[in-house]
Design a protein around this motif. Structure first.
Motif, PDB file in Angstrom:
ATOM      1  N   MET A 147      -0.764  -0.811   4.112  1.00  0.00           N
ATOM      2  CA  MET A 147      -0.724   0.642   4.280  1.00  0.00           C
ATOM      3  C   MET A 147       0.153   0.976   5.481  1.00  0.00           C
ATOM      4  O   MET A 147      -0.171   0.590   6.609  1.00  0.00           O
ATOM      5  CB  MET A 147      -2.141   1.191   4.479  1.00  0.00           C
ATOM      6  CG  MET A 147      -3.095   0.821   3.373  1.00  0.00           C
ATOM      7  SD  MET A 147      -4.706   1.636   3.512  1.00  0.00           S
ATOM      8  CE  MET A 147      -5.320   0.900   5.020  1.00  0.00           C
ATOM      9  N   ASP A 160      -5.831   9.663   5.111  1.00  0.00           N
ATOM     10  CA  ASP A 160      -6.094   8.327   4.567  1.00  0.00           C
ATOM     11  C   ASP A 160      -7.437   7.776   5.050  1.00  0.00           C
ATOM     12  O   ASP A 160      -7.866   6.714   4.605  1.00  0.00           O
ATOM     13  CB  ASP A 160      -4.994   7.351   4.967  1.00  0.00           C
ATOM     14  CG  ASP A 160      -3.648   7.722   4.387  1.00  0.00           C
ATOM     15  OD1 ASP A 160      -2.625   7.600   5.104  1.00  0.00           O
ATOM     16  OD2 ASP A 160      -3.601   8.129   3.210  1.00  0.00           O
ATOM     17  N   ARG A 219       4.214   4.518   0.467  1.00  0.00           N
ATOM     18  CA  ARG A 219       3.608   4.144   1.755  1.00  0.00           C
ATOM     19  C   ARG A 219       2.734   2.896   1.646  1.00  0.00           C
ATOM     20  O   ARG A 219       2.658   2.111   2.597  1.00  0.00           O
ATOM     21  CB  ARG A 219       2.749   5.296   2.293  1.00  0.00           C
ATOM     22  CG  ARG A 219       3.508   6.585   2.546  1.00  0.00           C
ATOM     23  CD  ARG A 219       2.629   7.616   3.259  1.00  0.00           C
ATOM     24  NE  ARG A 219       1.439   7.953   2.487  1.00  0.00           N
ATOM     25  CZ  ARG A 219       0.195   7.896   2.961  1.00  0.00           C
ATOM     26  NH1 ARG A 219      -0.031   7.511   4.207  1.00  0.00           N
ATOM     27  NH2 ARG A 219      -0.835   8.248   2.199  1.00  0.00           N
ATOM     28  N   PHE A 220       2.062   2.736   0.514  1.00  0.00           N
ATOM     29  CA  PHE A 220       1.140   1.611   0.325  1.00  0.00           C
ATOM     30  C   PHE A 220       1.732   0.614  -0.674  1.00  0.00           C
ATOM     31  O   PHE A 220       2.435   1.002  -1.600  1.00  0.00           O
ATOM     32  CB  PHE A 220      -0.196   2.091  -0.214  1.00  0.00           C
ATOM     33  CG  PHE A 220      -0.992   2.969   0.716  1.00  0.00           C
ATOM     34  CD1 PHE A 220      -0.500   3.352   1.957  1.00  0.00           C
ATOM     35  CD2 PHE A 220      -2.240   3.418   0.335  1.00  0.00           C
ATOM     36  CE1 PHE A 220      -1.234   4.170   2.797  1.00  0.00           C
ATOM     37  CE2 PHE A 220      -2.996   4.224   1.170  1.00  0.00           C
ATOM     38  CZ  PHE A 220      -2.488   4.599   2.399  1.00  0.00           C
ATOM     39  N   TYR A 260      -0.167   3.297  -8.519  1.00  0.00           N
ATOM     40  CA  TYR A 260      -0.506   3.961  -7.267  1.00  0.00           C
ATOM     41  C   TYR A 260      -0.901   5.415  -7.497  1.00  0.00           C
ATOM     42  O   TYR A 260      -0.346   6.086  -8.373  1.00  0.00           O
ATOM     43  CB  TYR A 260       0.691   3.933  -6.307  1.00  0.00           C
ATOM     44  CG  TYR A 260       1.086   2.545  -5.879  1.00  0.00           C
ATOM     45  CD1 TYR A 260       2.077   1.842  -6.544  1.00  0.00           C
ATOM     46  CD2 TYR A 260       0.452   1.941  -4.793  1.00  0.00           C
ATOM     47  CE1 TYR A 260       2.431   0.557  -6.160  1.00  0.00           C
ATOM     48  CE2 TYR A 260       0.797   0.657  -4.394  1.00  0.00           C
ATOM     49  CZ  TYR A 260       1.786  -0.027  -5.081  1.00  0.00           C
ATOM     50  OH  TYR A 260       2.127  -1.297  -4.686  1.00  0.00           O
ATOM     51  N   ALA A 286      -0.319   7.603  -2.340  1.00  0.00           N
ATOM     52  CA  ALA A 286      -0.039   6.271  -1.825  1.00  0.00           C
ATOM     53  C   ALA A 286       1.390   5.796  -2.101  1.00  0.00           C
ATOM     54  O   ALA A 286       1.880   4.869  -1.444  1.00  0.00           O
ATOM     55  CB  ALA A 286      -1.020   5.262  -2.420  1.00  0.00           C
ATOM     56  N   TYR A 303     -12.641   2.020   2.267  1.00  0.00           N
ATOM     57  CA  TYR A 303     -11.799   1.455   1.211  1.00  0.00           C
ATOM     58  C   TYR A 303     -12.560   0.344   0.500  1.00  0.00           C
ATOM     59  O   TYR A 303     -13.062  -0.592   1.149  1.00  0.00           O
ATOM     60  CB  TYR A 303     -10.492   0.932   1.798  1.00  0.00           C
ATOM     61  CG  TYR A 303      -9.516   2.027   2.092  1.00  0.00           C
ATOM     62  CD1 TYR A 303      -9.740   2.917   3.144  1.00  0.00           C
ATOM     63  CD2 TYR A 303      -8.378   2.209   1.311  1.00  0.00           C
ATOM     64  CE1 TYR A 303      -8.863   3.952   3.407  1.00  0.00           C
ATOM     65  CE2 TYR A 303      -7.495   3.233   1.561  1.00  0.00           C
ATOM     66  CZ  TYR A 303      -7.741   4.102   2.614  1.00  0.00           C
ATOM     67  OH  TYR A 303      -6.861   5.136   2.864  1.00  0.00           O
ATOM     68  N   LEU A 314       0.462   5.697   8.046  1.00  0.00           N
ATOM     69  CA  LEU A 314      -0.870   6.226   7.794  1.00  0.00           C
ATOM     70  C   LEU A 314      -1.023   7.640   8.324  1.00  0.00           C
ATOM     71  O   LEU A 314      -0.445   8.008   9.362  1.00  0.00           O
ATOM     72  CB  LEU A 314      -1.923   5.297   8.401  1.00  0.00           C
ATOM     73  CG  LEU A 314      -2.179   4.030   7.575  1.00  0.00           C
ATOM     74  CD1 LEU A 314      -2.875   2.969   8.402  1.00  0.00           C
ATOM     75  CD2 LEU A 314      -3.004   4.360   6.342  1.00  0.00           C
TER      76      LEU A 314
END
Length: 124
Positions: A83, A90, A67-68, A60, A64, A94, A86
């Motif tokens: 995700m 962000d 959180r992701f 990551y 990120a 993508y 947010l």
């Protein structure tokens, strides 16, 4: 050739969540590591997350982490990016990407195949 198609983008308020999906067709999906990259308007395409061929390893960007979450389902030829929490930063397009090497997961130049991208917009 590997064809990648992303979906799941959209408009969300800060603090909200989205799950991106990327479905592959063509060559054997499990032969490729997969990555997600983000490109904000007028900026470079930046690494977000990557996952190894088997799914046992994930990587990551600092922005990120926590959180992701990236995951993959080799039976469905699909990679996901969950995700959460947010933030407006962000926001961007993508992109899903695939590479056949065993290293350099954070480097966009290592990736051989790219999807068309999906827009994520996070509002205040």
């Amino acid at each position: 050739q590997v064809q990648l198609v992303e979906s799941g983008g959209g408009l969300v308020q800060a603090g909200g969540a989205l799950r991106l999906s990327c479905t592959a067709s063509g060559r054997t999906f499990s032969n490729y590591a997969l990555g997600w990259f983000r490109q904000a308007l007028g900026k470079e395409r930046d690494f977000v997350a990557a996952i190894t061929r088997s799914g046992s390893g994930t990587y990551y960007a600092d922005s990120a982490k926590g959180r992701f979450t990236i995951s993959r389902d080799n039976a469905k030829n699909t990679v996901y990016l969950q995700m959460n929490s947010l933030e407006p930063d962000d926001t961007g397009v993508y992109y899903c990407a695939a590479q056949s090497s065993l290293y350099g997961y954070r480097e966009k130049d290592r990736y051989n195949y790219w999807g068309q991208g999906t827009q994520v917009t996070v509002s205040n």
